[in-house]
Enzyme design. Structure first.
Site, PDB file in Angstrom:
ATOM      1  N   HIS A   1     -86.124  16.550  -0.638  1.00 52.52           N
ATOM      2  CA  HIS A   1     -87.361  15.814  -0.815  1.00 52.52           C
ATOM      3  C   HIS A   1     -88.567  16.662  -0.403  1.00 52.52           C
ATOM      4  O   HIS A   1     -89.610  16.661  -1.061  1.00 52.52           O
ATOM      5  CB  HIS A   1     -87.289  14.516   0.003  1.00 52.52           C
TER       6      HIS A   1
ATOM      7  N   HIS B   1     -81.343  15.078   1.009  1.00 51.42           N
ATOM      8  CA  HIS B   1     -82.685  14.593   0.728  1.00 51.42           C
ATOM      9  C   HIS B   1     -83.732  15.033   1.759  1.00 51.42           C
ATOM     10  O   HIS B   1     -84.914  15.073   1.436  1.00 51.42           O
ATOM     11  CB  HIS B   1     -82.693  13.072   0.579  1.00 51.42           C
TER      12      HIS B   1
ATOM     13  N   HIS C   1     -86.243  15.842  -9.184  1.00 45.50           N
ATOM     14  CA  HIS C   1     -85.624  15.325  -7.963  1.00 45.50           C
ATOM     15  C   HIS C   1     -84.191  15.818  -7.723  1.00 45.50           C
ATOM     16  O   HIS C   1     -83.874  16.376  -6.672  1.00 45.50           O
ATOM     17  CB  HIS C   1     -85.669  13.794  -8.024  1.00 45.50           C
TER      18      HIS C   1
ATOM     19  N   GLU D   1     -77.315  14.788  -8.328  1.00 47.92           N
ATOM     20  CA  GLU D   1     -76.901  13.576  -7.602  1.00 47.92           C
ATOM     21  C   GLU D   1     -75.396  13.342  -7.739  1.00 47.92           C
ATOM     22  O   GLU D   1     -74.773  12.762  -6.847  1.00 47.92           O
ATOM     23  CB  GLU D   1     -77.691  12.350  -8.075  1.00 47.92           C
TER      24      GLU D   1
ATOM     25  N   ARG E   1     -91.516 -14.671  -7.403  1.00 48.63           N
ATOM     26  CA  ARG E   1     -90.611 -14.355  -6.277  1.00 48.63           C
ATOM     27  C   ARG E   1     -89.222 -13.919  -6.738  1.00 48.63           C
ATOM     28  O   ARG E   1     -88.235 -14.058  -6.023  1.00 48.63           O
ATOM     29  CB  ARG E   1     -90.467 -15.536  -5.316  1.00 48.63           C
TER      30      ARG E   1
ATOM     31  N   LYS F   1     -71.422   4.722  -4.977  1.00 52.94           N
ATOM     32  CA  LYS F   1     -72.678   4.191  -4.435  1.00 52.94           C
ATOM     33  C   LYS F   1     -72.551   2.702  -4.114  1.00 52.94           C
ATOM     34  O   LYS F   1     -72.988   2.247  -3.059  1.00 52.94           O
ATOM     35  CB  LYS F   1     -73.835   4.443  -5.410  1.00 52.94           C
TER      36      LYS F   1
ATOM     37  N   LYS G   1     -82.586  -0.550  -4.680  1.00 52.23           N
ATOM     38  CA  LYS G   1     -83.867  -0.080  -4.135  1.00 52.23           C
ATOM     39  C   LYS G   1     -84.888  -0.014  -5.270  1.00 52.23           C
ATOM     40  O   LYS G   1     -84.640   0.633  -6.285  1.00 52.23           O
ATOM     41  CB  LYS G   1     -83.721   1.309  -3.517  1.00 52.23           C
TER      42      LYS G   1
ATOM     43  N   ARG H   1     -75.580   3.257   5.004  1.00 51.00           N
ATOM     44  CA  ARG H   1     -76.150   3.604   3.686  1.00 51.00           C
ATOM     45  C   ARG H   1     -76.898   4.942   3.734  1.00 51.00           C
ATOM     46  O   ARG H   1     -77.048   5.620   2.711  1.00 51.00           O
ATOM     47  CB  ARG H   1     -77.085   2.489   3.200  1.00 51.00           C
TER      48      ARG H   1
ATOM     49  N   ASN I   1     -78.430   9.714   1.778  1.00 49.35           N
ATOM     50  CA  ASN I   1     -79.589  10.623   1.884  1.00 49.35           C
ATOM     51  C   ASN I   1     -79.170  12.079   2.045  1.00 49.35           C
ATOM     52  O   ASN I   1     -80.033  12.939   2.252  1.00 49.35           O
ATOM     53  CB  ASN I   1     -80.477  10.219   3.068  1.00 49.35           C
TER      54      ASN I   1
ATOM     55  N   GLU J   1     -79.722  -0.634   4.407  1.00 46.34           N
ATOM     56  CA  GLU J   1     -79.807   0.662   5.097  1.00 46.34           C
ATOM     57  C   GLU J   1     -80.094   0.508   6.583  1.00 46.34           C
ATOM     58  O   GLU J   1     -81.031   1.093   7.129  1.00 46.34           O
ATOM     59  CB  GLU J   1     -80.864   1.562   4.421  1.00 46.34           C
TER      60      GLU J   1
END
Ligand SMILES: NC(=O)c1ccc[n+]([C@@H]2O[C@H](COP(=O)([O-])OP(=O)(O)OC[C@H]3O[C@@H](n4cnc5c(N)ncnc54)[C@H](O)[C@@H]3O)[C@@H](O)[C@H]2O)c1
Ligand SMILES: [Zn+2]
Length: 341
Positions: free
Chosen positions: A224, A220, A239, A157, A93, A199, A115, A213, A217, A209
């Site tokens: 994406h 993206h 990416h 980025e 955990r 960030k 993330k 947040r 994106n 998010e």
């Protein structure tokens, strides 16, 4: 080491490309402090970011007898960071996670913010957890061995972060682009630090998010969709390169709608030229691109949330209707509108 109290053992997880390049330094700095280091090396590539690899990793960690105090150190790019982060989040955990990003993209973006995820047949990053690292340690010297296309991907980025909230960073990138392309350690150190601050400031306000947040994106929705449609074609792009194209298209859209100051997109295009980033995507199946954008996981209840740039350094969140998603792509010269799009 200090932030772990008494530390006598860690597990490092890396891939077979990064292992010979970066691990010798990591190993010697830990072992000279009397810390025992176990190492797991997996094959390189996004194709390793799977539930199967995650399962193998957590079982390996359990076989090694890790306990809740054993730090797991992810040494690599964003793929290793996301995968190892999710393994660290779930074994017992949660065991302490350290990110040692070695690609520019991982240094300026993926190692910060917590993330973690693996991909599934349903799409990218659909199984994962928010799990903050105890420490992020940028292996700055390792940038020397990164190939040009992945260095450019990281710069994509960087542009995104600057456009979201740092006009000074944007100006410096434009003025110092040659030294950046030479990977001048002093400049790169500053850029990585600025991006991490941008960030982490956003994440501090909205870790899970629930709102703000989502400004991260930017680029993206378009990027994406391009990345997915180009994947496994001869025109595939990493990416961050797709994100830079996405930022440009989304800002051109914002300008056309009257949300962004006129000239904002041109400034971004100039910076992309300085970095040698492409400003138009290669030949792509546009129908597939639009389908992918429409089925993006961020779309909900017929609307898509989208960051809207007002000027360099200022962005707000808004929504656009499902049926208008194709308009985000209108500025690309190759894009053809037709009935089905
Ligand atoms: N968690 C997040 O917030 C977040 C944000 C952005 C992207 N991502 C994820 O990050 C991944 C992309 O990250 P990436 O661009 O770092 O890809 P990557 O991890 O595949 O690294 C790119 C390539 O560079 C190699 N490499 C890494 N460091 C190197 C070095 N110092 N020298 C030589 N080669 C090196 C890698 O082995 C790989 O072949 C994607 O899976 C994406 O989903 C996550
Ligand atoms: Zn990204």
């Amino acid at each position: 080491v200090g932030c772990f109290g008494e530390l006598n053992r860690v597990v490092c997880i890396t891939n077979d490309v990064v292992d010979p390049l970066v691990m010798p330094g990591v190993l010697s700095s830990l072992t000279t402090q009397g810390i025992r280091v176990d190492k797991i090396v997996i094959p390189d590539g996004e194709s390793e970011k799977t539930i199967e690899r995650w399962q193998t990793l957590v079982l390996q960690l359990l076989d090694m007898g890790v306990d809740r105090a054993t730090p797991v150190i992810a040494v690599g790019g964003g793929v290793i960071g996301d995968l190892v982060g999710f393994a660290a989040a779930s074994v017992m955990r949660g065991v302490p996670l350290v990110q040692v990003p070695t690609s520019l993209l991982a240094m300026v973006d993926s190692s910060v913010g917590g993330k973690t995820a693996v991909n599934t047949s349903h799409g990218k990053n659909l199984v994962g957890a928010f799990y903050q690292p105890r420490l992020v340690y940028g292996a700055m010297a390792s940038l020397d061995s990164l190939d040009d296309i992945h260095f450019l991907s990281g710069l994509g980025e960087v542009i995104k972060h600057a456009v979201i909230s740092d006009i000074e960073l944007f100006r410096e990138c434009t003025a110092l682009s040659e030294r950046i392309l030479d990977r001048d350690p002093k400049i790169m150190g500053k850029i990585v630090e600025r991006c991490c601050r941008i960030k982490s400031e956003v994440v501090r306000v909205d870790e899970y998010e629930r709102g703000h947040r989502a400004v991260l994106n930017l680029g993206h929705t378009v990027g994406h969709a391009l990345e997915q449609a180009l994947r496994e074609t001869e025109n595939a792009l990493p990416h961050g390169v797709c994100v830079a194209l996405g930022v440009l298209a989304e800002v051109r859209w914002a300008e056309a709608c009257g949300h962004a100051e006129v000239g904002t997109a041109d400034q971004i295009e100039t910076l992309m030229s300085c970095f040698g980033l492409p400003k138009t995507p290669p030949s792509v199946d546009w129908e597939l691109v639009i389908d992918t954008a429409r089925f993006d996981k961020k779309a909900a209840r017929g609307k898509l949330q989208i960051p809207v740039v007002e000027t360099i350094g200022r962005v707000r969140l808004d929504t656009i209707e499902y049926q208008d998603i194709a308009t985000l792509f209108h500025s690309f010269p190759g894009f053809k509108t037709c009935e089905t799009l």
